[in-house]
Design a protein around this motif. Sequence first.
Motif, PDB file in Angstrom:
ATOM      1  N   PRO A   1       0.973  -1.528   0.429  1.00 56.53           N
ATOM      2  CA  PRO A   1       0.036   0.168   0.197  1.00 56.53           C
ATOM      3  C   PRO A   1       1.126   0.626   0.231  1.00 56.53           C
ATOM      4  CG  PRO A   1       0.338  -1.058   1.870  1.00 56.53           C
ATOM      5  CD  PRO A   1       1.050  -1.954   1.192  1.00 56.53           C
ATOM      6  N   ALA A   2       0.306   2.824  -0.168  1.00 57.19           N
ATOM      7  CA  ALA A   2       0.811   3.793  -0.270  1.00 57.19           C
ATOM      8  C   ALA A   2       0.661   3.906   1.288  1.00 57.19           C
ATOM      9  CB  ALA A   2      -0.152   4.448  -1.072  1.00 57.19           C
ATOM     10  N   MET A   3       1.641   4.840   0.958  1.00 59.87           N
ATOM     11  CA  MET A   3       1.945   5.078   2.879  1.00 59.87           C
ATOM     12  C   MET A   3       1.859   7.137   3.208  1.00 59.87           C
ATOM     13  SD  MET A   3       2.184   2.692   3.977  1.00 59.87           S
ATOM     14  CE  MET A   3       2.249   2.829   6.526  1.00 59.87           C
ATOM     15  N   VAL A   4       0.766   7.240   4.132  1.00 57.80           N
ATOM     16  CA  VAL A   4       0.118   8.572   4.379  1.00 57.80           C
ATOM     17  C   VAL A   4       1.072   9.391   5.394  1.00 57.80           C
ATOM     18  CG1 VAL A   4      -1.742   8.817   4.762  1.00 57.80           C
ATOM     19  CG2 VAL A   4      -1.155  10.883   3.663  1.00 57.80           C
ATOM     20  N   ARG A   5       2.094  10.622   5.416  1.00 62.11           N
ATOM     21  CA  ARG A   5       2.779  10.714   6.903  1.00 62.11           C
ATOM     22  C   ARG A   5       2.102  12.400   7.234  1.00 62.11           C
ATOM     23  NH1 ARG A   5       7.763   9.609   6.424  1.00 62.11           N
ATOM     24  NH2 ARG A   5       7.862  11.887   5.304  1.00 62.11           N
ATOM     25  N   PRO A   6       1.211  12.828   7.523  1.00 58.94           N
ATOM     26  CA  PRO A   6       0.952  15.051   8.055  1.00 58.94           C
ATOM     27  C   PRO A   6       2.577  14.941   8.518  1.00 58.94           C
ATOM     28  CG  PRO A   6       0.323  13.087   9.408  1.00 58.94           C
ATOM     29  CD  PRO A   6       0.875  12.248   9.184  1.00 58.94           C
ATOM     30  N   SER A   7       2.328  16.256   8.016  1.00 55.92           N
ATOM     31  CA  SER A   7       3.853  16.855   8.999  1.00 55.92           C
ATOM     32  C   SER A   7       3.066  17.376  10.508  1.00 55.92           C
ATOM     33  CB  SER A   7       3.838  18.040   7.727  1.00 55.92           C
ATOM     34  OG  SER A   7       4.618  17.599   6.628  1.00 55.92           O
ATOM     35  N   ARG A   8       3.948  17.484  10.862  1.00 54.40           N
ATOM     36  CA  ARG A   8       3.949  18.226  12.444  1.00 54.40           C
ATOM     37  C   ARG A   8       2.704  19.764  12.046  1.00 54.40           C
ATOM     38  NH1 ARG A   8       6.531  17.280  17.165  1.00 54.40           N
ATOM     39  NH2 ARG A   8       8.438  16.761  15.925  1.00 54.40           N
ATOM     40  N   GLY A   9       1.450  19.694  13.186  1.00 56.11           N
ATOM     41  CA  GLY A   9       1.243  20.507  13.045  1.00 56.11           C
ATOM     42  C   GLY A   9      -0.270  20.611  11.817  1.00 56.11           C
ATOM     43  N   ALA A  10      -0.182  19.912  10.815  1.00 55.44           N
ATOM     44  CA  ALA A  10      -0.428  19.772   9.867  1.00 55.44           C
ATOM     45  C   ALA A  10      -1.912  19.576  10.212  1.00 55.44           C
ATOM     46  CB  ALA A  10       0.256  19.291   8.746  1.00 55.44           C
ATOM     47  N   PRO A  11      -3.273  20.467   9.996  1.00 55.18           N
ATOM     48  CA  PRO A  11      -4.717  18.775  10.073  1.00 55.18           C
ATOM     49  C   PRO A  11      -5.338  18.005   8.120  1.00 55.18           C
ATOM     50  CG  PRO A  11      -5.044  21.703   9.264  1.00 55.18           C
ATOM     51  CD  PRO A  11      -3.735  21.630   9.418  1.00 55.18           C
TER      52      PRO A  11
ATOM     53  N   HIS B   1      -8.111  11.064   7.112  1.00 54.07           N
ATOM     54  CA  HIS B   1      -7.856   9.652   6.343  1.00 54.07           C
ATOM     55  C   HIS B   1      -9.360   9.132   6.817  1.00 54.07           C
ATOM     56  CE1 HIS B   1      -6.669   5.759   5.850  1.00 54.07           C
ATOM     57  NE2 HIS B   1      -6.386   6.423   4.996  1.00 54.07           N
ATOM     58  N   ASN B   2     -10.076   9.465   6.006  1.00 56.98           N
ATOM     59  CA  ASN B   2     -11.649   8.896   5.656  1.00 56.98           C
ATOM     60  C   ASN B   2     -11.959   8.998   6.716  1.00 56.98           C
ATOM     61  OD1 ASN B   2     -11.336   7.360   3.887  1.00 56.98           O
ATOM     62  ND2 ASN B   2     -10.026   5.336   4.577  1.00 56.98           N
ATOM     63  N   GLY B   3     -12.284  10.784   7.204  1.00 53.78           N
ATOM     64  CA  GLY B   3     -12.448  11.219   7.885  1.00 53.78           C
ATOM     65  C   GLY B   3     -12.267  11.214   9.730  1.00 53.78           C
ATOM     66  N   CYS B   4     -11.665  10.807   9.800  1.00 55.00           N
ATOM     67  CA  CYS B   4     -10.595  10.416  11.513  1.00 55.00           C
ATOM     68  C   CYS B   4      -9.896  11.827  11.102  1.00 55.00           C
ATOM     69  CB  CYS B   4      -9.902   9.137  11.951  1.00 55.00           C
ATOM     70  SG  CYS B   4     -11.733   7.476  11.612  1.00 55.00           S
ATOM     71  N   LEU B   5      -9.196  11.801  12.448  1.00 56.60           N
ATOM     72  CA  LEU B   5      -8.035  12.110  12.517  1.00 56.60           C
ATOM     73  C   LEU B   5      -6.394  11.860  12.037  1.00 56.60           C
ATOM     74  CD1 LEU B   5      -6.879  15.787  12.652  1.00 56.60           C
ATOM     75  CD2 LEU B   5      -6.841  15.236  15.867  1.00 56.60           C
ATOM     76  N   LEU B   6      -5.617  12.595  11.187  1.00 61.64           N
ATOM     77  CA  LEU B   6      -4.581  11.284  11.066  1.00 61.64           C
ATOM     78  C   LEU B   6      -3.387  12.081  11.720  1.00 61.64           C
ATOM     79  CD1 LEU B   6      -3.456   8.955   9.646  1.00 61.64           C
ATOM     80  CD2 LEU B   6      -3.124  10.536   7.420  1.00 61.64           C
ATOM     81  N   LEU B   7      -2.940  11.099  12.678  1.00 63.14           N
ATOM     82  CA  LEU B   7      -1.451  12.242  14.355  1.00 63.14           C
ATOM     83  C   LEU B   7      -0.716  11.300  12.708  1.00 63.14           C
ATOM     84  CD1 LEU B   7      -3.451  12.671  17.379  1.00 63.14           C
ATOM     85  CD2 LEU B   7      -3.136  14.107  15.104  1.00 63.14           C
ATOM     86  N   ARG B   8      -0.821  10.197  12.728  1.00 62.67           N
ATOM     87  CA  ARG B   8       0.370   9.562  12.222  1.00 62.67           C
ATOM     88  C   ARG B   8       0.631   8.926  11.097  1.00 62.67           C
ATOM     89  NH1 ARG B   8       3.740   9.996  17.037  1.00 62.67           N
ATOM     90  NH2 ARG B   8       5.632   8.238  16.403  1.00 62.67           N
ATOM     91  N   GLU B   9       1.640   7.906  10.496  1.00 60.38           N
ATOM     92  CA  GLU B   9       2.309   7.135   9.866  1.00 60.38           C
ATOM     93  C   GLU B   9       0.897   6.414   8.739  1.00 60.38           C
ATOM     94  OE1 GLU B   9       5.288   6.887   5.872  1.00 60.38           O
ATOM     95  OE2 GLU B   9       5.539   6.008   7.836  1.00 60.38           O
ATOM     96  N   ALA B  10       0.064   6.495   7.912  1.00 62.60           N
ATOM     97  CA  ALA B  10      -1.145   5.708   8.013  1.00 62.60           C
ATOM     98  C   ALA B  10      -1.063   5.205   6.549  1.00 62.60           C
ATOM     99  CB  ALA B  10      -2.210   6.022   8.455  1.00 62.60           C
ATOM    100  N   GLU B  11      -1.831   3.601   5.890  1.00 58.38           N
ATOM    101  CA  GLU B  11      -1.390   3.097   5.019  1.00 58.38           C
ATOM    102  C   GLU B  11      -2.302   3.939   4.459  1.00 58.38           C
ATOM    103  OE1 GLU B  11      -2.308  -0.530   5.007  1.00 58.38           O
ATOM    104  OE2 GLU B  11      -0.499  -1.246   5.885  1.00 58.38           O
ATOM    105  N   LEU B  12      -2.760   4.421   2.994  1.00 56.51           N
ATOM    106  CA  LEU B  12      -3.805   4.596   2.133  1.00 56.51           C
ATOM    107  C   LEU B  12      -3.687   3.552   0.258  1.00 56.51           C
ATOM    108  CD1 LEU B  12      -4.454   7.784   1.764  1.00 56.51           C
ATOM    109  CD2 LEU B  12      -3.028   8.447  -0.006  1.00 56.51           C
ATOM    110  N   HIS B  13      -4.988   3.644   0.166  1.00 56.28           N
ATOM    111  CA  HIS B  13      -5.269   2.608  -0.309  1.00 56.28           C
ATOM    112  C   HIS B  13      -6.302   3.002  -1.009  1.00 56.28           C
ATOM    113  CE1 HIS B  13      -4.214  -0.601   2.412  1.00 56.28           C
ATOM    114  NE2 HIS B  13      -4.592  -0.208   3.445  1.00 56.28           N
ATOM    115  N   PRO B  14      -6.196   2.843  -2.731  1.00 59.17           N
ATOM    116  CA  PRO B  14      -7.098   3.460  -3.444  1.00 59.17           C
ATOM    117  C   PRO B  14      -8.655   3.813  -3.179  1.00 59.17           C
ATOM    118  CG  PRO B  14      -5.807   1.814  -4.482  1.00 59.17           C
ATOM    119  CD  PRO B  14      -5.925   1.309  -3.148  1.00 59.17           C
ATOM    120  N   GLY B  15      -9.411   4.911  -3.205  1.00 58.00           N
ATOM    121  CA  GLY B  15     -10.703   4.757  -2.716  1.00 58.00           C
ATOM    122  C   GLY B  15     -10.529   5.585  -1.526  1.00 58.00           C
TER     123      GLY B  15
END
Length: 963
Positions: free
Chosen positions: A447-457, A460-474
């Motif tokens: 899978p792809a990985m998405v990582r937010p920068s520090r302090g960036a709102p 991911h699928n409606g939930c606040l993302l604080l750490r690196e997470a998997e990003l799937h198509p759709g």
Amino acid sequence: MLSGERKEGGSPRFGKLHLPVGLWINSPRKQLAKLGRRWPSAASVKSSSSDTGSRSSEPLPPPPPHVELRRVGAVKAAGGASGSRAKRISQLFRGSGTGTTGSGGAGGPGTPGSAQRWASEKKLPELAAGVAPEPPLAARATAPPGVLKIFGAGLASGANYKSVLATARSTARELVAEALERYGLAGSPGGGPGESSCVDAFALCDALGRPAAGAVGNGEWRAEHLRVLGDSERPLLVQELWRARPGWARRFELRGREEARRLEQEAFGAADSDGTGAPSWRPQKNRSRAASGGAALASPGPGSGSGPPAGSGGKERSENLSLRRSVSELSLQGRRRRQQERRQQALSMAPGAADAQIGPADPGDFDQLTQCLIQAPSNRPYFLLLQGYQDAQDFVVYVMMREQHVFGRGGNSSARGGSPAPYVDTFLNAPDILPRHCTVRAGPEPPAMVRPSRGAPVTHNGCLLLREAELHPGDLLGLGEHFLFMYKDPRNGGSGPARLPWLPARPGATPPGPGWAFSCRLCGRGLQERGEALAAYLDGHEPVLRFRPREEEALLGEIVRAAAAGAGDLPPLGPATLLALCVQHSARELELGHLPRLLGRLARLIKEAVWEKIKEIGDRQPENHPEGVPEVPLTPEAVSVELRPLMLWMANTTELLSFVQEKVLEMEKEADQEDPQLCNDLELCDEAMALLDEVIMCTFQQSVYYLTKTLYSTLPALLDSNPFTAGAELPGPGAELGAMPPGLRPTLGVFQAALELTSQCELHPDLVSQTFGYLFFFSNASLLNSLMERGQGRPFYQWSRAVQIRTNLDLVLDWLQGAGLGDIATEFFRKLSMAVNLLCVPRTSLLKASWSSLRTDHPTLTPAQLHHLLSHYQLGPGRGPPPAWDPPPAERDAVDTGDIFESFSSHPPLILPLGSSRLCLTGPVTDDALHRELRRLRRLLWDLEQQELPANHRHGPPVATPP
């Protein structure tokens, strides 16, 4: 005090601890490497020639302040004495003051094309580094003539270039005629018809290239960009208006007209095909041609005061209004024709186009319709815009051209001292977008990985993302409060999963946390079902401990307090397991900067608890006893009870430190290397690990201090007791402690108590080995020093006494071998064994030995120790040492100045264990006591969460319905 105890980061020390032996502890910690940050250099910044806002991954560099980028169509709006571009250009061609504005050449202001002409000059800084300011109009009219070098490009052998005198009014055709005359190929420019046809066969070209290395002045020069000057252009003014950037050189070349046109068309054809060459030259070409007379421009009105004198001839004005078009203008016409064909094709694809009458339309409508017909890429991942900030500037599809794609606001420079702005692939201009907002990595394999920068709102699928997470198509990716994208990856053979992850969950799905079970309204469950799911979490066996940052202090304090008090029946490594669950939750679920703060608070709590325990033991075992009160020696049982809390903290802190090191390395690996707070976070983590190091060293010091204090009173029996008592049989290897001779039982009892204590506390095997290594080192040094001291006052070195000591030492080593400590004991008791072996040599054999042979047979003894044993050996009444035992002159100084006693400062250092932690955080919790403590902490967190709610919103602890 430990001689090797360190002061790091200004952390408080544990207070003064006295030890009869020096203990130097060397604790190498893992130093976390700070990765260098690479910023894009100024040379890597590119510009865009598009008339619309640039969507390039690299920001447009600001043009030099002396280069004007004003459109010709906006000249009238500028007006006044500000020096509009149209007025300056009209003065170059000395046009009349009554020129029309609605007519003119291709670049005139009266045509639609001229309104876009100067938009392409945004790329001017790419090749023109420092364009000198244009001279005033009055000075330009009287500018002195100059000498131009016109290179013949092989027209004549042995001639590199010809110098031609030119004025500001000299045209390219006139200079061609003069150059041909200098080369001997034609007459003067005023010659006959034959000479005119010869001039028509040649053209003056403006060439741009790089001189060859080391080829200055020898003609080795190759043109990389070529433009044919129009016959009416002024080469001297072209040379004045712009200059090449450093590292480039430009010159005028005389070439055949057909050859020059072919070279120019080939150059722009290659640039159109690969998109690399044209952007650097095309803006310069347009500017040079327009500014030097290649296109008719509107002459200023009579009242402007900037026109030519009233007596100017009409021939010159008509020449300026009917300038011949260059080959590049013809090429541009062909491109316009191809664009018109594409627009017609786009119109034919629109609904109802077959019934509509296609007639003249606004070119902007064609461009807008063409942009609406978007086909997504089939070989690259991309983001589909669902909601944007400005519809006029936002695109619909954002394609990932690199494996790593960065979203951000961009800018000319970052906030840190004006350093270059971070590299950004997709620019988003919403006010809540950070300069580097979010990073997506999509390699060849999902899978792809998405990582937010520090302090960036980021959501991911409606939930606040604080750490690196998997990003799937759709998946839906929200950036700030305005942008919402859907991630698509056509490389996987499908458009996305069968069921999108952001849709309401089916019944039976597990909620992610306790508080979420009563607040979520999208999971499709009723209140009773959510309560049962929460009860399953509170009583579950999963190694998970969820908490909010506001409950962190209370949770950590409760775990440390329970561990210090010995409450419950936790397994030995239970406190470290619970604390590791807190660290794991912070590393996975909470914001990026939370883990360093948690580690610092955790290390301080552990240090305070250990320090309180050390003070309690010190109060019960004072160093200085009152006068007249005999000191009661510690028994193995008493020392085991006193040291158990310290040994437990040493075991738990060691495993926790290994676990924390793994998490910090993962944090550094996953963190955005452009994050300015990363170095601060790593420093905080390093300080926390330094405190944990200090806890391990202090507990180790206190443990070996009380163990060696107990050994100190039992060791003399190994030299004085007789194992050959009447009726006693010597025990064999692996015998029980009760079967050992009475003189050896106290010493072996201390070793057995230490071995049982380390086993019960599950101390790391490396620390177990080092603990017994120090105990054996202390025993060897104490016994050897006592042996050296015994021989000075009274007869002690004799064969019968040496045999008893050898037997006691062999019984101790055999018992330790049965306990699994034989290798360590043999290594540390080597010098004592060597000294006892010397005394056990029969008297007759010893008298035959020489100093050199004894030194060879007993290498671990120093010359002073060997001489001391031999000089005090009891050979018989009235017999002294033989002359063969005298040391040679080379070793006499070592004998006289050497110390016969062992130093306690040469003990081995403490080396903390390396490698992975032994804590098991995978799989269900099987220990009943640990599970009970985990349930208690979960309910404590639930109560803390409920206390913040109004009374009418609180819920009691849910109870799962029995099946």
